[in-house]
Design a protein around this motif. Sequence first.
Motif, PDB file in Angstrom:
ATOM      1  N   SER B 147     -71.246  -7.130 -60.805  1.00  0.00           N
ATOM      2  CA  SER B 147     -71.990  -5.894 -60.726  1.00  0.00           C
ATOM      3  C   SER B 147     -73.258  -6.102 -61.530  1.00  0.00           C
ATOM      4  O   SER B 147     -73.317  -6.963 -62.389  1.00  0.00           O
ATOM      5  N   ASP B 148     -74.253  -5.269 -61.246  1.00  0.00           N
ATOM      6  CA  ASP B 148     -75.473  -5.341 -62.033  1.00  0.00           C
ATOM      7  C   ASP B 148     -75.176  -4.672 -63.370  1.00  0.00           C
ATOM      8  O   ASP B 148     -75.225  -3.452 -63.493  1.00  0.00           O
ATOM      9  N   TYR B 315     -75.523  -9.431 -56.785  1.00  0.00           N
ATOM     10  CA  TYR B 315     -75.123  -8.151 -57.374  1.00  0.00           C
ATOM     11  C   TYR B 315     -74.481  -7.247 -56.328  1.00  0.00           C
ATOM     12  O   TYR B 315     -75.019  -7.058 -55.247  1.00  0.00           O
ATOM     13  N   PRO B 317     -73.382  -3.374 -55.819  1.00  0.00           N
ATOM     14  CA  PRO B 317     -73.715  -2.125 -56.508  1.00  0.00           C
ATOM     15  C   PRO B 317     -72.508  -1.468 -57.169  1.00  0.00           C
ATOM     16  O   PRO B 317     -71.390  -1.549 -56.670  1.00  0.00           O
TER      17      PRO B 317
END
Lengths: 342, 336
Positions: B147-148, B315, B317
């Motif tokens: 994930s970012d 990445y 979301p």
Amino acid sequence: MSVDIQLAPVIHFEPGLSTSKPSRGGNLAAGALRAGSLVAFVTILLVFSLTAPYFLSVGNIGNVLGQSAISGVLAIGLTIVLIAGGSNVVTGGIDLSLAANMGLSAAVYATAAQLGYGDATAVAGALLTGLLIGAINAIAVVGAGIVPLLATLAVMNIVAGLELVLTQNTVIPASTPLLTDLSSSGPLGIPALAYVLLVFTLIAAAIVQHTPAGLRLYAVGEFPDAARAAGLPVRRLVAGAFMASGFCGGVAGVLSVSNLSGSTTGSGEMLLPVVVTALLGSVFSRRLVPTVIGTLLSTLFVGFLVNGFQLLNISSVLVSGVQGLLILLVVSATTLLRRQEA
Amino acid sequence: MTQDKAVQGVGRRDLLKLSAVAGAAIAGASLIGSRTAAAEGELSLKGKRIAISATGTDHFFDLQAYNAQIEEVKRLGGEPIAVDAGRNDGKLVSQLQTLIAQKPDAIVQILGTLSVIDPWLKKARDAGIPVLTVDVGSTNSINNTTSDNWGIGKDLALQLVSDIGGEGNIVVFNGFYGVTPCAIRYDQLVNVVKYFPKVKILEPELRDVIPNTVQDAFTQITALLNKYPEKGSIKAIWSAWDIPQLGATQAVAAAGRTEILTYGVDGSPEVLQLVADPNSPAGADVAQQPAEIGRTAIQNVARLLAGQTLPRETYVPALIANKANVNEVSKKLGIG
């Protein structure tokens, strides 16, 4: 008997051979179990080498040896306590603080390395930590007369707490020349830890199975009253066994830092596998008693089992189940046989 | 033999495509559906052995990612070699060593303390085995699907600061700064708080532990609430994942101090339930999409083995679930 032991030449000696004459049936069954467990070991190796790809490669065997180094050293430490304390699991010799000891020794090593101390200081710190824990166990068991199961359980909690205080429950990375050497590969591409395990086992076996002191340990464990009557320093020998076990915890701590590139949390999880390994070791000895070589074989047995399962792509969920089943079978067979002998 | 398999693979894929198209035509399904099927059909792991090494599967995140990876490898026609270290570093290292000896076509490592696993990831790389990672950045990994975490940390921090009206003391669990995603989220919190001079992170910071995370967080927060008995002396509790948040939320509720809000990351179902409960002090939980992350990592393996170049990081979301939108988020994650 005391004469026997004191004059025993320093050669291979099966302890207790002259002490009791088990029934022929018991003897046969014991022989069958001993042979059976060796056959089982060899069969499992054979099955794995036929079915599991890469199992028989030098690299893989070296891997298993290397992976067994830490648990092997710990199990050998426990074996010494089992020998000196007798093999009754509840009232006999046991050292539950071993895994926590390894954790704290590893933490001491990693912390010292992080503070910039050299390998010599860090190793000395780890080994002294192990010895100190062994000394506390010895005082609690021999001095205060607490049952080893409870004494070492209490010490385990103290040691685990100290490790938390020292590490704050975090990973302490460490990298020193010694650690690099230990985590690299030696001759034949076999991990250095594998050689460490073999050399350590040989030294421990030489001391425990082939010196007068080692033989006295067996006398103390199997017949403490007779040993005392014969004038053996029973208390000193038992205390020495706990010190030796503590030392093994320190050594395992250093090995663990090299394997995990630092000190990590969760060392306590090693305890039960190590206890099981040491108990299982008896089936690999001639008289079904704890021996150093027996413990090495049992460590490798468990190591090969886990390795083979992974190579066969059997879900790791099943590994512990099958492992537990095998151990239950073997240990219950040993227990029944020993009872028969007694 | 590999060629045979490849040929077979193409045949099967063509059949699949055909059947997908035929199915679409017969059922009158939308055009988009068949296009997706065709696009995914281009990825294949036929005849490939893909090693999946999980640090543990006792958390919602790892379990979802791990299972989704195994499924995805099978779906793409490959053979998964999946091992789970049960959060034991010694076991993790042993399993990695054995995996390297097994010479799989790729190794995907899910989480793990970098200093522990990195030497072995390097050995895998040196042995010519491509290494990909999930949620752990390493110089020895070709691609890290995650994930970012900068976004997660910022979103969570902004939600927290806005919920407490830009002022007050916050309690922080910071026991795993050595784990990269946790460090990034923590740094983002500090970055946001820096511009809200009335928000203060209480010292000393708390240390979350594994195992017994929930009980330990409960005990620590209970003790802290006794130390700060005045209502309003603590506004919020932050942790880099949501298992300490679970214990903290229970402790806050048990002490009747529901004015304190709790914040965490991972979208564990039990915490999302608490966020959904209007009476619970759970303020927000940033939900990652672990199954999607797992699938993406395996698709990246397929892309890599097909000769494509991968970015350093992929990445997926994350979705912030707060009191207002938690039901929507849960639905999207397929839980609740």
